[in-house]
Design a protein around this motif. Structure first.
Motif, PDB file in Angstrom:
ATOM      1  N   LYS A  66       0.841  -1.205   0.000  1.00  0.00           N
ATOM      2  CA  LYS A  66       0.000   0.000   0.000  1.00  0.00           C
ATOM      3  C   LYS A  66       0.869   1.244   0.000  1.00  0.00           C
ATOM      4  CE  LYS A  66      -3.406   2.458   2.818  1.00  0.00           C
ATOM      5  NZ  LYS A  66      -4.241   2.416   4.021  1.00  0.00           N
ATOM      6  N   LEU A  67       1.920   1.247   0.824  1.00  0.00           N
ATOM      7  CA  LEU A  67       2.811   2.413   0.893  1.00  0.00           C
ATOM      8  C   LEU A  67       3.510   2.662  -0.434  1.00  0.00           C
ATOM      9  CD1 LEU A  67       4.388   1.871   4.428  1.00  0.00           C
ATOM     10  CD2 LEU A  67       2.549   3.440   3.781  1.00  0.00           C
ATOM     11  N   LEU A 103      -7.573  11.386  -6.926  1.00  0.00           N
ATOM     12  CA  LEU A 103      -8.717  10.678  -6.349  1.00  0.00           C
ATOM     13  C   LEU A 103      -8.411   9.195  -6.131  1.00  0.00           C
ATOM     14  CD1 LEU A 103     -11.590  12.390  -8.354  1.00  0.00           C
ATOM     15  CD2 LEU A 103     -10.986  12.741  -5.950  1.00  0.00           C
ATOM     16  N   VAL A 104      -7.661   8.583  -7.033  1.00  0.00           N
ATOM     17  CA  VAL A 104      -7.270   7.183  -6.860  1.00  0.00           C
ATOM     18  C   VAL A 104      -6.356   7.039  -5.644  1.00  0.00           C
ATOM     19  CG1 VAL A 104      -5.892   5.317  -7.878  1.00  0.00           C
ATOM     20  CG2 VAL A 104      -7.600   6.497  -9.257  1.00  0.00           C
ATOM     21  N   ASN A 105      -5.435   7.984  -5.466  1.00  0.00           N
ATOM     22  CA  ASN A 105      -4.532   7.941  -4.319  1.00  0.00           C
ATOM     23  C   ASN A 105      -5.322   8.030  -3.009  1.00  0.00           C
ATOM     24  OD1 ASN A 105      -2.065   7.674  -3.099  1.00  0.00           O
ATOM     25  ND2 ASN A 105      -1.315   9.688  -3.667  1.00  0.00           N
ATOM     26  N   PHE A 111      -9.629   2.784   1.236  1.00  0.00           N
ATOM     27  CA  PHE A 111     -10.221   1.466   1.056  1.00  0.00           C
ATOM     28  C   PHE A 111      -9.250   0.296   1.187  1.00  0.00           C
ATOM     29  CE2 PHE A 111     -13.108   4.277  -1.382  1.00  0.00           C
ATOM     30  CZ  PHE A 111     -14.206   4.119  -0.548  1.00  0.00           C
ATOM     31  N   TRP A 112      -7.952   0.526   1.073  1.00  0.00           N
ATOM     32  CA  TRP A 112      -6.984  -0.569   1.190  1.00  0.00           C
ATOM     33  C   TRP A 112      -6.683  -0.791   2.668  1.00  0.00           C
ATOM     34  CZ3 TRP A 112      -2.432  -1.190  -2.675  1.00  0.00           C
ATOM     35  CH2 TRP A 112      -1.716  -2.356  -2.378  1.00  0.00           C
TER      36      TRP A 112
END
Length: 113
Positions: A66-67, A103-105, A111-112
């Protein structure tokens, strides 16, 4: 350490607001260009994101994948903003890609789990 993490998170959210708010303001104005709010928002997002990824919590660390995903997205946004900042106008697709990646970031952050 929790206070430091919360301060970094607060400033990180301010960076997000600058980046997205600056982009929306430019889009509404009709002249697609990179403004100072977008540039500073991208810079703040990277710096505070690096600070937030530091191991400040007791065993409640985010997943390394995720990071890395968030860092790659933030670097893409920064590069797209930085190298387009002096152009009089920016291509519509390029501009909307900056907004979309922003927005994806944010979606990855929320959500992740």
């Amino acid at each position: 350490m929790e206070a430091l993490r919360l301060i970094l998170l607060y400033v990180h959210l301010i960076g997000f607001a600058l980046l997205l708010g600056g982009a929306i303001a430019q889009y509404v104005s009709g002249k697609l260009r990179i403004n100072a709010a977008m540039l500073w928002g991208a810079i703040i997002q990277i710096l505070t994101g690096i600070g937030l990824s530091a191991p400040l919590r007791d065993g409640d660390e985010p997943a390394p994948a995720k990071l890395v995903t968030k860092l790659v997205l933030a670097l893409l946004i920064f590069v797209m903003v930085f190298f387009s900042r002096k152009r009089e106008t920016v291509n519509r697709g390029h501009f909307l890609a900056i907004v979309g990646l922003t927005l994806v970031n944010a979606a990855v952050a929320v959500f992740w789990r």
